[in-house]
Every structure is written in structure tokens, then in C-alpha cells.
Design a protein around this motif. Structure first.
Motif, PDB file in Angstrom:
ATOM      1  N   ALA A  66      14.233   1.044   7.427  1.00  0.00           N
ATOM      2  CA  ALA A  66      14.348   1.570   8.712  1.00  0.00           C
ATOM      3  C   ALA A  66      14.338   3.096   8.649  1.00  0.00           C
ATOM      4  O   ALA A  66      14.340   3.731   9.486  1.00  0.00           O
ATOM      5  CB  ALA A  66      15.582   1.066   9.166  1.00  0.00           C
ATOM      6  N   VAL A  67      14.779   3.624   7.504  1.00  0.00           N
ATOM      7  CA  VAL A  67      14.583   5.014   7.180  1.00  0.00           C
ATOM      8  C   VAL A  67      13.272   5.617   6.796  1.00  0.00           C
ATOM      9  O   VAL A  67      13.193   6.756   6.251  1.00  0.00           O
ATOM     10  CB  VAL A  67      15.708   5.634   6.475  1.00  0.00           C
ATOM     11  CG1 VAL A  67      17.299   5.368   7.167  1.00  0.00           C
ATOM     12  CG2 VAL A  67      15.915   4.948   5.195  1.00  0.00           C
ATOM     13  N   SER A  68      12.362   4.795   6.891  1.00  0.00           N
ATOM     14  CA  SER A  68      10.853   4.793   6.261  1.00  0.00           C
ATOM     15  C   SER A  68      10.449   6.062   7.065  1.00  0.00           C
ATOM     16  O   SER A  68      10.605   6.317   8.242  1.00  0.00           O
ATOM     17  CB  SER A  68      10.120   3.765   6.387  1.00  0.00           C
ATOM     18  OG  SER A  68       8.922   4.109   6.245  1.00  0.00           O
ATOM     19  N   PRO A  69       9.460   7.071   6.299  1.00  0.00           N
ATOM     20  CA  PRO A  69       8.951   8.110   6.899  1.00  0.00           C
ATOM     21  C   PRO A  69       7.855   7.542   7.983  1.00  0.00           C
ATOM     22  O   PRO A  69       7.506   8.349   8.519  1.00  0.00           O
ATOM     23  CB  PRO A  69       8.472   8.842   6.121  1.00  0.00           C
ATOM     24  CG  PRO A  69       8.457   8.075   4.640  1.00  0.00           C
ATOM     25  CD  PRO A  69       9.425   6.878   4.971  1.00  0.00           C
ATOM     26  N   THR A  70       7.576   6.597   7.700  1.00  0.00           N
ATOM     27  CA  THR A  70       6.541   5.794   8.663  1.00  0.00           C
ATOM     28  C   THR A  70       7.287   5.206   9.706  1.00  0.00           C
ATOM     29  O   THR A  70       8.045   4.229   9.687  1.00  0.00           O
ATOM     30  CB  THR A  70       5.749   4.789   7.854  1.00  0.00           C
ATOM     31  OG1 THR A  70       5.103   5.228   6.680  1.00  0.00           O
ATOM     32  CG2 THR A  70       4.455   4.142   8.814  1.00  0.00           C
ATOM     33  N   LYS A  71       6.958   5.790  11.013  1.00  0.00           N
ATOM     34  CA  LYS A  71       7.641   5.351  12.048  1.00  0.00           C
ATOM     35  C   LYS A  71       7.422   3.933  12.506  1.00  0.00           C
ATOM     36  O   LYS A  71       8.294   3.286  12.931  1.00  0.00           O
ATOM     37  CB  LYS A  71       7.287   6.222  13.186  1.00  0.00           C
ATOM     38  CG  LYS A  71       8.180   5.946  14.583  1.00  0.00           C
ATOM     39  CD  LYS A  71       8.031   7.081  15.662  1.00  0.00           C
ATOM     40  CE  LYS A  71       8.865   6.778  16.690  1.00  0.00           C
ATOM     41  NZ  LYS A  71      10.496   7.246  16.549  1.00  0.00           N
ATOM     42  N   SER A  72       6.234   3.444  12.407  1.00  0.00           N
ATOM     43  CA  SER A  72       5.981   2.069  12.768  1.00  0.00           C
ATOM     44  C   SER A  72       6.626   1.114  11.877  1.00  0.00           C
ATOM     45  O   SER A  72       6.844   0.056  12.332  1.00  0.00           O
ATOM     46  CB  SER A  72       4.574   1.880  12.645  1.00  0.00           C
ATOM     47  OG  SER A  72       3.549   2.206  11.481  1.00  0.00           O
TER      48      SER A  72
END
Length: 123
Positions: A66-72
């Protein structure tokens, strides 16, 4: 700069929880020259975010995604959690409806009540 103990106290959690989050990759914390963890404002805010996501029901792997730099990627995890929570809410509402009926039911035994039997078959 704050120590791990100070941040743990501020957030109302144990220091070992912060260490675990860091070990799992959900939190990144700088170390000082002696190897001690030091929390700047960004690290404290990151810990606060992890805590909030944990409290709303995300597992640690889900928090990391959820805190991934990839928004998708982040959106997919959050959408899946929303769907799971909505399903849980629906199930709990059904349970409340059933229990409210049993409190108000005029039958002595639930087996004698056609409405109760319908609730049981729906599960």
C-alpha cells in the motif's frame, strides 16, 4: 531526532513493533554512527502511516504494497481491503439482523421459528 523508545511511546506501541516493521521492509530508519536507530520527522510520519494502515486491518505485506511507489500497486491493495471490509460489514449486518430477530422471536426454541430457520439456511 528521536530514539526508537521515544517514537514507540509517542505512537503508543512497543519498540519491538517498530523493529519488526523495519525488518519486514515496511519502515526505513537511519542509523547513527553507533548503529542506533534515529527517527527524523519523515521516519516518524512513516511509522505513523504504517500504524494507521495496520489499525484499519492491513497485514504487514499489504502495508508494504500500500505504500509502494507504484500507485497502481497501492490502489489494488487498498481496493482489495475495501472489498474485504465491505463483505465483513455485510456479514456482520446479517448476524445483527438474525440476533435481533432471535431476541424478539415469539417462539420458545429457534428451531420452531420459520424465520430463524430461513436465517440458518442462508448461512
Amino acid at each position: 531526532m528521536k530514539t526508537i523508545g521515544e517514537v514507540a511511546t509517542e505512537l503508543g506501541i512497543e519498540a519491538h513493533v517498530l523493529r519488526h516493521w523495519e525488518d519486514a521492509g515496511a519502515l526505513s530508519v537511519r542509523r547513527d554512527g553507533n548503529g542506533y536507530r534515529v527517527y527524523d520527522d519523515d521516519a516518524v510520519e512513516e511509522a505513523r502511516t504504517v500504524l494507521k494502515l495496520r489499525r484499519v486491518g492491513l497485514s504487514l505485506p499489504e502495508v508494504i504494497a500500500a505504500v509502494s511507489p507504484t500507485k497502481s500497486t497501492a490502489q489494488a491493495v487498498v481496493r482489495a481491503k475495501i472489498a474485504a471490509l465491505e463483505s465483513e460489514v455485510a456479514q456482520r449486518q446479517q448476524a445483527i439482523t438474525f440476533l435481533q430477530h432471535t431476541v424478539e422471536c415469539r417462539h420458545r426454541y429457534l428451531d420452531d421459528c420459520p424465520d430463524c430457520a430461513t436465517f440458518v439456511r442462508e448461512a
